[in-house]
Design a protein around this motif. Structure first.
Motif, PDB file in Angstrom:
ATOM      1  N   THR A  45      -3.697  -5.256   1.929  1.00 53.95           N
ATOM      2  CA  THR A  45      -5.101  -4.951   1.915  1.00 53.95           C
ATOM      3  C   THR A  45      -5.718  -5.999   2.504  1.00 53.95           C
ATOM      4  O   THR A  45      -6.983  -5.750   2.959  1.00 53.95           O
ATOM      5  CB  THR A  45      -5.572  -4.289   0.548  1.00 53.95           C
ATOM      6  N   PHE A  46      -5.681  -7.303   2.199  1.00 53.58           N
ATOM      7  CA  PHE A  46      -6.487  -8.197   2.550  1.00 53.58           C
ATOM      8  C   PHE A  46      -5.673  -9.752   2.797  1.00 53.58           C
ATOM      9  O   PHE A  46      -4.403  -9.722   2.486  1.00 53.58           O
ATOM     10  CB  PHE A  46      -7.674  -8.666   1.728  1.00 53.58           C
ATOM     11  N   ILE A  92       3.220  -1.115   1.580  1.00 56.10           N
ATOM     12  CA  ILE A  92       1.968  -1.735   1.429  1.00 56.10           C
ATOM     13  C   ILE A  92       1.694  -2.577   0.071  1.00 56.10           C
ATOM     14  O   ILE A  92       1.862  -1.819  -0.752  1.00 56.10           O
ATOM     15  CB  ILE A  92       0.924  -0.669   1.751  1.00 56.10           C
ATOM     16  N   PHE A  93       1.193  -3.574   0.222  1.00 55.78           N
ATOM     17  CA  PHE A  93       0.770  -4.580  -1.101  1.00 55.78           C
ATOM     18  C   PHE A  93      -0.727  -4.162  -1.114  1.00 55.78           C
ATOM     19  O   PHE A  93      -1.520  -4.630  -0.332  1.00 55.78           O
ATOM     20  CB  PHE A  93       1.245  -5.883  -0.879  1.00 55.78           C
ATOM     21  N   ASP A  94      -1.170  -3.917  -2.310  1.00 57.15           N
ATOM     22  CA  ASP A  94      -2.609  -4.031  -2.733  1.00 57.15           C
ATOM     23  C   ASP A  94      -2.622  -4.818  -3.986  1.00 57.15           C
ATOM     24  O   ASP A  94      -1.697  -5.146  -4.585  1.00 57.15           O
ATOM     25  CB  ASP A  94      -3.206  -2.609  -2.968  1.00 57.15           C
ATOM     26  N   ILE A 116       2.796  -1.094  -3.499  1.00 58.45           N
ATOM     27  CA  ILE A 116       3.159  -2.044  -4.780  1.00 58.45           C
ATOM     28  C   ILE A 116       1.745  -2.738  -5.047  1.00 58.45           C
ATOM     29  O   ILE A 116       1.241  -3.583  -4.057  1.00 58.45           O
ATOM     30  CB  ILE A 116       4.232  -3.055  -4.440  1.00 58.45           C
ATOM     31  N   THR A 117       1.361  -2.610  -6.262  1.00 56.61           N
ATOM     32  CA  THR A 117       0.168  -3.416  -6.926  1.00 56.61           C
ATOM     33  C   THR A 117       0.696  -4.762  -7.305  1.00 56.61           C
ATOM     34  O   THR A 117       1.269  -4.536  -8.305  1.00 56.61           O
ATOM     35  CB  THR A 117      -0.512  -2.509  -7.952  1.00 56.61           C
ATOM     36  N   LEU A 118       0.020  -5.812  -6.888  1.00 57.93           N
ATOM     37  CA  LEU A 118       0.479  -7.057  -7.176  1.00 57.93           C
ATOM     38  C   LEU A 118      -0.162  -7.523  -8.294  1.00 57.93           C
ATOM     39  O   LEU A 118       0.407  -8.871  -8.814  1.00 57.93           O
ATOM     40  CB  LEU A 118       0.204  -8.051  -5.869  1.00 57.93           C
ATOM     41  N   THR A 119      -0.907  -7.059  -9.138  1.00 52.90           N
ATOM     42  CA  THR A 119      -1.510  -7.300 -10.442  1.00 52.90           C
ATOM     43  C   THR A 119      -0.551  -6.817 -11.543  1.00 52.90           C
ATOM     44  O   THR A 119      -1.051  -7.212 -12.622  1.00 52.90           O
ATOM     45  CB  THR A 119      -2.980  -7.032 -10.402  1.00 52.90           C
TER      46      THR A 119
END
Length: 311
Positions: A45-46, A92-94, A116-119
């Motif tokens: 995402t960024f 996609i990683f967010d 996949i949410t990386l936090t």
């Protein structure tokens, strides 16, 4: 009836050599194109997440950030081309923690593209004030210690996505984690040199809660999370009062928002404006923070220069 035969002569040696070279180059190009097309494509995402993923993926995966260097991530407006690229991605990683609120609607338009949410497995610091009170501060990557968790989440996801390159991902993650661990120790040592009276970090956005927690600093800010309406008179006056009370020598702002409100704080509180810190985006390759590691070091260098050199 006579017939004429044409002698077929061999190519001159130099021409024959060039023909072989050209054929070899064509074969190599075709092979490279095939290898490239077989690579998995991962979107983030960024830009900061993209840099982390590239360090783990190496050259085995195509990694692309949806947002460009310098973009403000919180209120980003995706384009049709963003959606087209995302539909072709393998993963996609967010970040999560309510950072990319636009991403929830964006992902609903994607069918079959995993996320996949990386936090995951990070203990969030909750926001203390304003309308966001009690919600998690999303800027978890501003702690190198949390960065190690991001890297592990990336490693696991890439191994699952492309098990044939697991050895590369594991080795890269180990090497990158070692660099993060060294940086954590370096930043801790550097920030420990700040005198007790100058250990308050004042910024536009409350994006440094994880860094101040890790290294024993106090934190004050104009607004907790970047939003459309920023720097209200009440917010500005509250920070002016804090700066005066604690005798904060220098205040800062982030690169993706206007520093006008914080410059007003500096004028009215009779303190100094120490420049820009980077949080939500990397710079381009020619800028001061082209990588995640350099972003963290740049910010600490700027903080030290402002809080130690201002007196």
């Amino acid at each position: 009836m006579s017939s004429t035969f044409r002698e077929i002569r061999p190519l001159p040696p130099k021409l024959a050599t060039w023909s072989v070279i050209c054929l070899a180059l064509l074969a190599a190009t075709a092979s490279a194109q095939t290898a490239s097309s077989s690579k998995k494509t991962v979107l983030t995402t960024f830009t900061i997440l993209a840099d982390m993923v590239k360090n783990v993926a190496g050259d085995k995966v195509n990694v692309v950030s949806i947002t460009k260097p310098g973009a403000e991530i919180h209120g980003y407006q995706p384009t049709p081309s963003d959606l087209v690229r995302a539909t072709k991605a393998d993963l996609i990683f967010d970040n999560g923690l309510n950072l990319e609120l636009w991403f929830e609607r964006f992902q609903r338009n994607l069918k079959g593209v995993p996320r996949i949410t990386l936090t995951q497995n990070i203990k969030p610091v909750n926001i203390a004030g304003d309308a966001y009170r009690g919600k998690p501060n999303p800027h978890a990557w501003m702690s190198p210690r949390n960065g190690l968790i991001y890297v592990e989440n990336i490693r696991r996801a890439l191994v699952k996505l492309d098990p044939n390159n697991a050895a590369t991902f594991n080795a890269n993650a180990k090497a990158y984690s070692a660099k993060l661990a060294v940086l954590d120790k370096t930043l801790k040592t550097q920030l420990a040199t700040l005198p007790t009276g100058t250990r308050t970090l004042v910024t536009c956005e409350g994006a440094f809660s994880y860094l101040t927690r890790d290294y024993g600093l106090r934190e004050a800010y104009l607004w907790p999370v970047n939003a459309e309406s920023q720097g209200t008179p009440r917010q500005v006056q509250g920070v002016i009062d804090t700066v005066r009370k604690l005798k904060v020598p220098t205040v800062f702002c982030e690169s993706t928002v206007s520093p006008g409100a914080m410059e007003q704080v500096a004028r009215e509180a009779d303190t100094k404006f120490g420049g820009l810190l980077y949080v939500d985006s990397l710079s381009d390759a020619r800028g001061p923070v082209p990588t995640y590691l350099k972003l963290l070091q740049h910010d600490v260098d700027t903080i030290l220069r402002g809080l130690k050199g201002a007196k």
